[in-house]
Each structure stands twice: as C-alpha cells, then as structure tokens.
Scaffold this motif. Structure first.
Motif, PDB file in Angstrom:
ATOM      1  N   VAL A  36       0.827  -1.212   0.000  1.00 41.31           N
ATOM      2  CA  VAL A  36       0.000   0.000   0.000  1.00 41.31           C
ATOM      3  C   VAL A  36       0.860   1.262   0.000  1.00 41.31           C
ATOM      4  CG1 VAL A  36      -1.632   1.357   1.377  1.00 41.31           C
ATOM      5  CG2 VAL A  36      -1.997  -1.099   1.070  1.00 41.31           C
ATOM      6  N   ARG A  37       1.963   1.230   0.745  1.00 48.51           N
ATOM      7  CA  ARG A  37       2.816   2.419   0.869  1.00 48.51           C
ATOM      8  C   ARG A  37       3.949   2.460  -0.147  1.00 48.51           C
ATOM      9  NH1 ARG A  37       3.360   2.930   7.493  1.00 48.51           N
ATOM     10  NH2 ARG A  37       1.121   3.165   7.897  1.00 48.51           N
ATOM     11  N   GLY A  38       3.985   1.479  -1.038  1.00 43.59           N
ATOM     12  CA  GLY A  38       5.018   1.482  -2.063  1.00 43.59           C
ATOM     13  C   GLY A  38       6.399   1.143  -1.553  1.00 43.59           C
ATOM     14  N   GLY A  39       6.482   0.347  -0.483  1.00 44.91           N
ATOM     15  CA  GLY A  39       7.765  -0.055   0.075  1.00 44.91           C
ATOM     16  C   GLY A  39       8.018   0.579   1.425  1.00 44.91           C
ATOM     17  N   PRO A  40       9.159   0.268   2.032  1.00 38.33           N
ATOM     18  CA  PRO A  40       9.496   0.869   3.336  1.00 38.33           C
ATOM     19  C   PRO A  40       9.666   2.378   3.229  1.00 38.33           C
ATOM     20  CG  PRO A  40      10.924  -1.019   2.830  1.00 38.33           C
ATOM     21  CD  PRO A  40      10.183  -0.696   1.585  1.00 38.33           C
ATOM     22  N   ASN A  41       9.575   3.036   4.364  1.00 40.63           N
ATOM     23  CA  ASN A  41       9.795   4.488   4.423  1.00 40.63           C
ATOM     24  C   ASN A  41      11.305   4.746   4.524  1.00 40.63           C
ATOM     25  OD1 ASN A  41       9.544   7.250   4.749  1.00 40.63           O
ATOM     26  ND2 ASN A  41       9.026   7.118   6.915  1.00 40.63           N
ATOM     27  N   TYR A  42      11.957   4.792   3.370  1.00 41.50           N
ATOM     28  CA  TYR A  42      13.410   4.949   3.352  1.00 41.50           C
ATOM     29  C   TYR A  42      13.811   6.341   3.806  1.00 41.50           C
ATOM     30  CZ  TYR A  42      13.746   0.619   0.648  1.00 41.50           C
ATOM     31  OH  TYR A  42      13.675  -0.682   0.243  1.00 41.50           O
ATOM     32  N   THR A 225      10.126  -7.230  11.965  1.00 41.83           N
ATOM     33  CA  THR A 225      10.770  -5.989  12.427  1.00 41.83           C
ATOM     34  C   THR A 225      10.537  -4.857  11.443  1.00 41.83           C
ATOM     35  OG1 THR A 225      12.488  -7.297  13.548  1.00 41.83           O
ATOM     36  CG2 THR A 225      12.936  -4.960  13.187  1.00 41.83           C
ATOM     37  N   ILE A 226      10.664  -5.148  10.153  1.00 43.90           N
ATOM     38  CA  ILE A 226      10.360  -4.133   9.133  1.00 43.90           C
ATOM     39  C   ILE A 226       8.889  -3.738   9.209  1.00 43.90           C
ATOM     40  CG2 ILE A 226      10.205  -3.726   6.638  1.00 43.90           C
ATOM     41  CD1 ILE A 226      12.686  -5.462   6.310  1.00 43.90           C
ATOM     42  N   GLY A 227       8.026  -4.713   9.513  1.00 42.46           N
ATOM     43  CA  GLY A 227       6.605  -4.413   9.673  1.00 42.46           C
ATOM     44  C   GLY A 227       6.342  -3.455  10.823  1.00 42.46           C
ATOM     45  N   ALA A 228       7.110  -3.599  11.914  1.00 36.44           N
ATOM     46  CA  ALA A 228       6.972  -2.670  13.042  1.00 36.44           C
ATOM     47  C   ALA A 228       7.345  -1.250  12.613  1.00 36.44           C
ATOM     48  CB  ALA A 228       7.851  -3.127  14.206  1.00 36.44           C
ATOM     49  N   PHE A 229       8.343  -1.130  11.747  1.00 40.87           N
ATOM     50  CA  PHE A 229       8.716   0.186  11.230  1.00 40.87           C
ATOM     51  C   PHE A 229       7.625   0.730  10.309  1.00 40.87           C
ATOM     52  CE2 PHE A 229      12.740  -0.574  13.054  1.00 40.87           C
ATOM     53  CZ  PHE A 229      13.452   0.617  13.040  1.00 40.87           C
ATOM     54  N   ALA A 242      21.975  -1.962  10.130  1.00 41.90           N
ATOM     55  CA  ALA A 242      22.931  -2.544  11.083  1.00 41.90           C
ATOM     56  C   ALA A 242      22.190  -3.282  12.192  1.00 41.90           C
ATOM     57  CB  ALA A 242      23.817  -1.450  11.669  1.00 41.90           C
ATOM     58  N   ALA A 243      21.080  -2.720  12.649  1.00 43.34           N
ATOM     59  CA  ALA A 243      20.274  -3.372  13.683  1.00 43.34           C
ATOM     60  C   ALA A 243      19.673  -4.681  13.159  1.00 43.34           C
ATOM     61  CB  ALA A 243      19.172  -2.432  14.163  1.00 43.34           C
ATOM     62  N   LEU A 244      19.206  -4.684  11.907  1.00 42.66           N
ATOM     63  CA  LEU A 244      18.631  -5.902  11.326  1.00 42.66           C
ATOM     64  C   LEU A 244      19.677  -7.017  11.234  1.00 42.66           C
ATOM     65  CD1 LEU A 244      16.407  -4.433   8.441  1.00 42.66           C
ATOM     66  CD2 LEU A 244      15.645  -5.338  10.639  1.00 42.66           C
ATOM     67  N   LEU A 245      20.895  -6.656  10.838  1.00 44.57           N
ATOM     68  CA  LEU A 245      21.968  -7.653  10.785  1.00 44.57           C
ATOM     69  C   LEU A 245      22.294  -8.172  12.189  1.00 44.57           C
ATOM     70  CD1 LEU A 245      24.293  -5.943   8.163  1.00 44.57           C
ATOM     71  CD2 LEU A 245      22.917  -7.997   7.831  1.00 44.57           C
ATOM     72  N   THR A 246      22.229  -7.285  13.180  1.00 47.73           N
ATOM     73  CA  THR A 246      22.437  -7.708  14.572  1.00 47.73           C
ATOM     74  C   THR A 246      21.345  -8.667  15.015  1.00 47.73           C
ATOM     75  OG1 THR A 246      23.445  -5.549  15.047  1.00 47.73           O
ATOM     76  CG2 THR A 246      22.764  -6.884  16.932  1.00 47.73           C
ATOM     77  N   ILE A 247      20.114  -8.376  14.605  1.00 48.81           N
ATOM     78  CA  ILE A 247      18.980  -9.242  14.944  1.00 48.81           C
ATOM     79  C   ILE A 247      19.166 -10.627  14.342  1.00 48.81           C
ATOM     80  CG2 ILE A 247      16.512  -9.603  14.527  1.00 48.81           C
ATOM     81  CD1 ILE A 247      16.276  -6.489  14.662  1.00 48.81           C
ATOM     82  N   VAL A 248      19.633 -10.682  13.097  1.00 49.54           N
ATOM     83  CA  VAL A 248      19.869 -11.969  12.435  1.00 49.54           C
ATOM     84  C   VAL A 248      20.854 -12.808  13.254  1.00 49.54           C
ATOM     85  CG1 VAL A 248      20.923 -13.043  10.410  1.00 49.54           C
ATOM     86  CG2 VAL A 248      19.292 -11.182  10.108  1.00 49.54           C
ATOM     87  N   GLY A 249      21.949 -12.179  13.689  1.00 53.08           N
ATOM     88  CA  GLY A 249      22.934 -12.901  14.487  1.00 53.08           C
ATOM     89  C   GLY A 249      22.401 -13.322  15.838  1.00 53.08           C
ATOM     90  N   TYR A 250      21.658 -12.431  16.488  1.00 50.63           N
ATOM     91  CA  TYR A 250      21.109 -12.730  17.820  1.00 50.63           C
ATOM     92  C   TYR A 250      20.106 -13.873  17.740  1.00 50.63           C
ATOM     93  CZ  TYR A 250      18.733 -12.175  22.284  1.00 50.63           C
ATOM     94  OH  TYR A 250      18.191 -12.412  23.522  1.00 50.63           O
ATOM     95  N   SER A 251      19.202 -13.786  16.767  1.00 50.30           N
ATOM     96  CA  SER A 251      18.174 -14.808  16.630  1.00 50.30           C
ATOM     97  C   SER A 251      18.794 -16.166  16.315  1.00 50.30           C
ATOM     98  CB  SER A 251      17.186 -14.414  15.525  1.00 50.30           C
ATOM     99  OG  SER A 251      16.216 -15.416  15.328  1.00 50.30           O
ATOM    100  N   ILE A 320      12.382  -4.662  19.078  1.00 44.52           N
ATOM    101  CA  ILE A 320      11.436  -5.554  18.399  1.00 44.52           C
ATOM    102  C   ILE A 320      12.126  -6.857  18.022  1.00 44.52           C
ATOM    103  CG2 ILE A 320       9.931  -5.843  16.398  1.00 44.52           C
ATOM    104  CD1 ILE A 320       8.909  -3.812  18.423  1.00 44.52           C
ATOM    105  N   GLY A 321      13.351  -6.750  17.510  1.00 41.33           N
ATOM    106  CA  GLY A 321      14.065  -7.926  17.030  1.00 41.33           C
ATOM    107  C   GLY A 321      14.382  -8.934  18.113  1.00 41.33           C
ATOM    108  N   VAL A 322      14.761  -8.475  19.292  1.00 39.78           N
ATOM    109  CA  VAL A 322      15.073  -9.393  20.393  1.00 39.78           C
ATOM    110  C   VAL A 322      13.821 -10.158  20.820  1.00 39.78           C
ATOM    111  CG1 VAL A 322      15.763  -9.512  22.822  1.00 39.78           C
ATOM    112  CG2 VAL A 322      17.065  -8.092  21.229  1.00 39.78           C
ATOM    113  N   ILE A 323      12.701  -9.444  20.908  1.00 36.64           N
ATOM    114  CA  ILE A 323      11.440 -10.095  21.292  1.00 36.64           C
ATOM    115  C   ILE A 323      11.020 -11.119  20.243  1.00 36.64           C
ATOM    116  CG2 ILE A 323       8.983  -9.721  21.728  1.00 36.64           C
ATOM    117  CD1 ILE A 323       9.751  -6.934  22.831  1.00 36.64           C
TER     118      ILE A 323
END
Length: 354
Positions: A36-42, A225-229, A242-251, A320-323
């Motif tokens: 609907v929004r044409g992608g993330p809010n970059y 996580t992107i959905g929360a944004f 950078a946070a998303l890459l950190t989330i990948v490693g943590y998860s 969001i990512g940790v949860i």
C-alpha cells in the motif's frame, strides 16, 4: 543461575499452529502495508535528498518552521520532531538533491534567525545524499541482509547436519541463480525474494531440515521488524540495517542453542516421539533463553529510552528484534523440523505421504 526451575514442561509444540497463525498474520500485515505504501519508508540514506537537524531554544511548531523556510523554496519537505520534546529539535527532510550544500546551511540559519531570533536557533547538521548514491546504498543493504542469511544457512547445515558438501552445492546454485537473474535486469527486491524462495526449496530438496528451520525463522524476524517500522511509520536508515543484521545474528544464536539440545537429545532418547523430544529440548533451554533475552532487553530498553534521537530507531529495531527472535527460536525454527514427519534427515516430498 536458574531463572526457571528444572523439570518444567510447557507444551510449546502443541501451540505451534496458533503461533504459525500469529506469525503468518503479522507477515501478511507487513506485506500489505509495504504494498500500500510502495515499500518501506526509506530515510535520506537510501532515498536521497537533504536532511537538516535544527534545535530551538523556545517552543515552536512544524508549521511555523515551514513558514520561516518559505524563502529557501524547498520542494517536498517534511518536518518532524526529533528526540525529546523538551529539547525542541526538528528534522527537516527535503526530497530534492540539486541544492548547493555549501550555502544551504547559511540560508536555512538566516531564514530561521529572521523568524525566531538569532539566539533561539541552532543548525546542528546538514546532510545530503544524491539519488544514485541512495539507490546504491539501498541495494547493498539488501544484499548484505540476504548474504548474511545465506551464509548462516550454510553454517547451520555443516554445524548440525554435517552436510558441508550439500550446503556448498546450495550456495553455488544460489550464486548462479542470482547472477542469471541480475543479467535479466530483475530489480534487487524481486531478485532477493526469488533467491530466498530458491533457498527454502533447496533446503527441502537437499534435506537440510535444520537449515530450513533457521532460514524461515530469520526471514520471519527481519520481516516482522520491518513491519513494526511500517506500522509506526519510522524511517529505514543505515543504522536500522545494522540493527537488522544484529537481529539476524542474535536470533540465530538463540536458535542454535535449541537445535544443539535437540541434537543431543536425539542421541540420548532414540525411541522418544520427535515432537515430545523437541518440546523437552525447548523446555530444557528455556531458562537460558529467557535470561539472555531479558538481560538484553534491559540494555536495549535503556538505549531506547535514554539514548537520544540519534540511535532511537536503531534501539527500536533491536527491541522488536530481540522479542521476535526469542519467540521464533521457540515457536518457529524448532517446529519446522516436524515437517519431515518426525524423522530428521529423511526430508523431501516423501515425508508428506505419511
């Protein structure tokens, strides 16, 4: 240290269908919002344009700031509060990039000084990113997330299933597929979506069950996580990537702990029902999972509340990512192993015939 008493038995696997429904609903909601929004809010980092951070020593409003900057003739500007309200800081984003940056700061300061007084305004930073650079950064960020997921799948395959040859074959197939699709001029987003689908298909065909559980869980965490944004209309910037890459490693770290216990218990309880064994393994690692997640959340929450506007979105993504990562290691990654009919290592279409 025991956060939960030994011997606890929570039926996580019995609730997996409800968890799958919840996860599927959140992912579907994210996809709908992005369409609907044409992608993330970059942010300016990826979309290109100009970013100006201004601080006032008196209360003001976005409308008053926009009126004060009318003489600068910005096109497509947006103004929003930044950081704590009592600090009266604002971010001014301008979509146009054909502006002389050397004189822009002085023009903005002069216009604001005229409207609010010289002692009441401080231009804290002015940044500009061209549209071509923004597009390149966006593509590189997407590829960074994709390759992080891919190499972690390869690691999981070798670490838990000792199928290094299979994982290398999968990596080679994916590299060829990505190269072929790029020659066809496919956009980066669709290229990565197709590549992820190929990854899941190869995991199934090559019987890499642990890898498939991990890749679906990691993909699940990043999307939600992107959905929360998207829901909160926050910008996706380089710190967020950078946070998303950190989330990948943590998860993945959480998932590996559970998978390792499942593998140990497979050797110990060979005749035990596989779903019960998975559930028992999750319960055995539950104390460690909750202790790690809670202590991490305390730190991330402190960053989110006290860290200031500069790292606010970064801390929000981690929060969001940790949860979500903790949730997926219990309710997504491990139950995926049951797709192989309770017999790990068999895999393939044949397991559907049971």
């Amino acid at each position: 240290m025991e956060f939960i008493k030994p011997g606890i038995s929570v039926n996580f696997i019995g609730r997996r269908r409800k968890a799958f429904f919840l996860s599927g609903s959140l992912i579907l909601l994210t996809m709908l919002l992005l369409v609907v929004r044409g992608g993330p809010n970059y942010g300016v980092d990826f979309a290109g344009g100009i970013l100006i951070q201004v601080r006032f020593n008196q209360p003001t409003t976005p409308g008053a700031i926009r009126d004060a900057l009318a003489s600068v003739a910005f096109v497509g500007s947006t103004i929003q509060e930044f950081g704590e309200k009592k600090r009266t800081e604002y971010l001014i984003r301008v979509s146009q990039a054909d502006v002389d940056l050397s004189t822009l700061s002085e023009q903005v300061k002069e216009s604001l000084n005229t409207a609010f007084g010289e002692t009441n305004v401080e231009v804290r930073r002015v940044e500009m990113v061209g549209p071509k650079i923004g597009e390149d950064l966006r593509e590189k960020a997407l590829f960074a997330i994709f390759y992080a997921l891919l190499f972690m799948v390869i690691y999981i395959s070798g670490r838990f299933e000792y199928k290094w040859t299979m994982s290398i074959i999968m990596a080679a197939c994916l590299a060829f597929a990505v190269y072929a699709m790029s020659l066809l001029g496919m956009s980066v987003i669709w290229l990565i979506v197709v590549a992820l689908l190929i990854t899941v298909g190869l995991c199934w065909f090559l019987r890499l069950e642990y890898a498939m559980g991990a890749i679906i869980a990691l993909f699940h965490d990043v999307i939600i996580t992107i959905g929360a944004f998207a829901i909160t209309n926050r910008e996706v910037t380089l710190p967020v990537i950078a946070a998303l890459l950190t989330i990948v490693g943590y998860s993945l770290n959480d998932t590996i702990v559970v998978f390792d216990r499942i593998r140990e218990n497979l050797r110990r309880y060979r005749r035990r029902d596989f779903s019960e064994l998975i559930n028992h393994s999750i319960n055995e690692t539950l104390s460690r999972t909750l202790l790690t997640s809670v202590t991490t959340l305390i730190v991330v929450a402190a960053l989110f509340i006290l860290g200031g506007g500069v790292i606010h979105d970064f801390a929000f993504a981690l929060l969001i990512g940790v949860i979500v990562g903790t949730y997926s290691s219990v309710f997504v990654a491990s139950p995926i192993l049951l797709l192989w009919g309770g017999e790990p290592g068999r895999g393939g279409i044949g397991s559907l015939k049971k």
